[in-house]
Design a protein around this motif. Structure first.
Motif, PDB file in Angstrom:
ATOM      1  N   GLN A   3       0.825  -1.218   0.000  1.00  0.00           N
ATOM      2  CA  GLN A   3       0.000   0.000   0.000  1.00  0.00           C
ATOM      3  C   GLN A   3       0.855   1.262   0.000  1.00  0.00           C
ATOM      4  OE1 GLN A   3      -3.086   0.345   2.859  1.00  0.00           O
ATOM      5  NE2 GLN A   3      -3.995  -1.634   2.341  1.00  0.00           N
ATOM      6  N   ALA A  20       2.373   1.663  -3.443  1.00  0.00           N
ATOM      7  CA  ALA A  20       1.374   2.108  -4.428  1.00  0.00           C
ATOM      8  C   ALA A  20       1.054   3.583  -4.253  1.00  0.00           C
ATOM      9  CB  ALA A  20       0.108   1.271  -4.303  1.00  0.00           C
ATOM     10  N   ALA A  21       1.029   4.021  -3.003  1.00  0.00           N
ATOM     11  CA  ALA A  21       0.712   5.422  -2.749  1.00  0.00           C
ATOM     12  C   ALA A  21       1.823   6.339  -3.261  1.00  0.00           C
ATOM     13  CB  ALA A  21       0.497   5.639  -1.249  1.00  0.00           C
ATOM     14  N   LEU A  29       4.602   5.457  -5.659  1.00  0.00           N
ATOM     15  CA  LEU A  29       5.195   5.305  -6.994  1.00  0.00           C
ATOM     16  C   LEU A  29       4.273   5.762  -8.119  1.00  0.00           C
ATOM     17  CD1 LEU A  29       6.953   1.833  -7.128  1.00  0.00           C
ATOM     18  CD2 LEU A  29       7.938   4.064  -6.647  1.00  0.00           C
ATOM     19  N   ASN A  30       4.852   6.402  -9.141  1.00  0.00           N
ATOM     20  CA  ASN A  30       4.047   6.744 -10.318  1.00  0.00           C
ATOM     21  C   ASN A  30       4.444   5.902 -11.539  1.00  0.00           C
ATOM     22  OD1 ASN A  30       6.462   7.918 -10.979  1.00  0.00           O
ATOM     23  ND2 ASN A  30       5.733  10.023 -10.910  1.00  0.00           N
ATOM     24  N   ILE A  31       5.031   4.745 -11.267  1.00  0.00           N
ATOM     25  CA  ILE A  31       5.312   3.770 -12.327  1.00  0.00           C
ATOM     26  C   ILE A  31       4.773   2.412 -11.858  1.00  0.00           C
ATOM     27  CG2 ILE A  31       7.346   4.979 -13.229  1.00  0.00           C
ATOM     28  CD1 ILE A  31       9.060   2.861 -11.707  1.00  0.00           C
ATOM     29  N   PRO A  32       4.606   1.460 -12.780  1.00  0.00           N
ATOM     30  CA  PRO A  32       4.011   0.171 -12.378  1.00  0.00           C
ATOM     31  C   PRO A  32       4.961  -0.675 -11.535  1.00  0.00           C
ATOM     32  CG  PRO A  32       3.979   0.467 -14.773  1.00  0.00           C
ATOM     33  CD  PRO A  32       4.871   1.521 -14.219  1.00  0.00           C
ATOM     34  N   ALA A  88      -4.366  -3.907  -2.617  1.00  0.00           N
ATOM     35  CA  ALA A  88      -3.410  -3.037  -1.919  1.00  0.00           C
ATOM     36  C   ALA A  88      -2.742  -2.074  -2.890  1.00  0.00           C
ATOM     37  CB  ALA A  88      -2.367  -3.878  -1.189  1.00  0.00           C
ATOM     38  N   GLY A  89      -2.869  -2.340  -4.192  1.00  0.00           N
ATOM     39  CA  GLY A  89      -2.355  -1.386  -5.170  1.00  0.00           C
ATOM     40  C   GLY A  89      -1.279  -1.931  -6.111  1.00  0.00           C
ATOM     41  N   ALA A  90      -0.957  -3.225  -6.003  1.00  0.00           N
ATOM     42  CA  ALA A  90       0.025  -3.803  -6.931  1.00  0.00           C
ATOM     43  C   ALA A  90      -0.573  -3.825  -8.334  1.00  0.00           C
ATOM     44  CB  ALA A  90       0.395  -5.215  -6.502  1.00  0.00           C
TER      45      ALA A  90
END
Lengths: 251, 194
Positions: free
Chosen positions: A67, A70-71, A73-76, A95-97
């Motif tokens: 989480q 994800a909050a 990073l602006n890349i995958p 969770a955002g993966a």
């Protein structure tokens, strides 16, 4: 034009980044979120976070870490390590993966790949293969390289893609940690056998190793850990080098 | 500024939520028609399969709400595809805001189209301050073909296709601005400045 991707890999244990040399002997390499954000800023195209924690408590902590990643990073980013079920995957995606990597559980239960592809789409299902060369063939190993199977890497990759894997993360166990270059033969073999992207992993030591794995190995992406963690090669420098060798990269 | 992110069964909505948070916006994630109608900006994200996503929109009644919205609207990835007339993916009928049929990439190359690719022939306010040939992140197996009036960005992968579409207040991007680094952040900011 679609660029070749450079992917730093962060092994995470108890909330810290570590890197295994030949899958043992772990060394510390910093906070996973900060390190990931720094890589994104330097031009990393994606990140892979591998959870090498064995305990149940550690698993819950990893979910919280995902989480935070994800909050920030602006890349995958892809997460892997110890994923057993559709339920595990759902929790990590929630969770955002962006993608999840499966390895041992898919070997034990190949239908898991079908289930995940159906439920969440092939685009987020990455099959991780740890392959070791024995005589003229590459055999698939599971459980962090501790268990040998009878599967040939090429056959397994084909089967997994047929079942719905959207990408292959291919690690050469012979080359991993050696910094003597990627396994070009293995990478080319798998990249030509399947019609999904292949990420080459294991053995990056010099910038020219990346040129070779893209040009000769036909890899779509290349993953490395320690050379980035210990600033032996910077991502920016590497990408400039690749561009000068006529390899399409995002600069 | 009220920003609604449409909640439905279409994978990773959280990544759009986080991207907006990084721009200091606290979006409302909702499937409530009244909340969506009252929003200043609506984002329609989505990854994964078209059919369960469309079924979910039918069930919640949003299938009728979305086409009537008048505020700036942004479809992302599967969101773009569902705004088209139909998709070859399981022969699903879309919302029909763009008169296009979404089709599968030919098997002459690797599918999904995954990774960073360049966009060009950029038009309109979404691409303000974005240079021709900028890299953005794609993950998809189906694409919307080019169209003369609605394509506002082009990408080339196996074939040229619509990287972005616009019809009036309905904008859509095939790539993931929420995962496209600083370029993606600029595009999201441009949308929220409309």
């Amino acid at each position: 034009m679609l660029s070749k991707r450079i992917i730093p890999c962060l092994d995470v244990k108890d909330g810290q980044t570590v890197k295994g040399i030949r899958f043992v002997n772990l060394r510390q390499a910093g906070d996973p979120v900060e390190l990931g954000a720094a890589y994104a800023g330097q031009g990393a195209d994606e990140l892979v976070y591998l959870d090498i924690t064995a305990t149940i408590e550690g698993r819950g902590a990893f979910l919280k870490l995902v989480q935070r990643i994800a909050a920030r990073l602006n890349i995958p980013f892809t997460v892997g390590g110890g994923i057993r079920s559709v339920y595990d995957v759902e929790a990590l995606l929630n969770a955002g993966a962006d993608k999840i990597g499966i390895n041992s559980a898919a070997v034990q239960n190949p239908q898991l790949i079908d289930q995940l592809a159906l439920e969440f789409g092939s685009q987020c299902v990455v099959l991780a293969i740890d392959a070791k060369k024995e005589r003229d063939s590459w055999l698939v190993y599971t459980h962090g390289g501790r268990s040998r199977t009878d599967l040939q890497a090429e056959d397994w990759a084909k089967q997994a893609v047929q079942r719905g894997a959207g990408e292959i993360l291919l690690t050469s166990m012979n080359h991993d940690g050696e910094k003597s270059g990627f396994d070009i033969d293995l990478t080319r073999r798998i990249a030509q056998a399947v019609n999904v992207p292949v990420i080459a992993s294991g053995g990056a030591g010099r910038m020219d190793d990346f040129v070779q794995v893209f040009q000769q190995g036909k890899a779509d992406a290349a993953l490395a850990a320690s050379i980035f963690h210990f600033n032996e090669i910077s991502i920016k420098e590497l990408k400039t080098y690749l561009k000068n060798h006529n390899i399409e990269v995002r600069l | 500024m009220k920003v609604a992110v449409i909640k439905y069964r279409a994978g990773n909505i959280r990544s759009v939520y986080f991207a907006l948070r990084r721009l200091n916006i606290e979006p409302i994630i909702t499937d409530d028609a009244a909340t969506i109608r009252a929003a200043d900006y609506v984002i329609f994200p989505g990854v994964g399969a078209a059919r369960p996503a469309m079924d979910d929109l039918k069930e919640s009644g949003l299938i009728h709400v979305i086409p009537e919205l008048t505020r700036p609207f942004l479809g992302v990835c599967l969101g773009l595809q569902l705004l088209c007339r139909s998709t070859q993916e399981e022969e699903v009928r879309g919302l029909g805001l763009y008169g296009l049929e979404v089709i599968r990439f030919p098997s002459t190359g690797k599918v999904p189209h995954m990774g960073w690719n360049t966009i060009h022939d950029l038009q309109g306010p979404l691409f303000k301050n974005i240079i021709e040939g900028a890299y953005v992140y794609f993950v998809h197996s189906f694409y919307a073909p080019l169209t003369e009036n609605q394509t506002v960005a082009v990408c080339d992968y196996l074939v040229p296709f619509s990287a972005a579409l616009q019809q009036d207040n309905f904008f859509a991007v095939q790539f993931h601005p929420e995962k496209s680094g600083l370029v993606g952040e600029t595009i999201l900011r441009n949308f929220l400045n409309l």
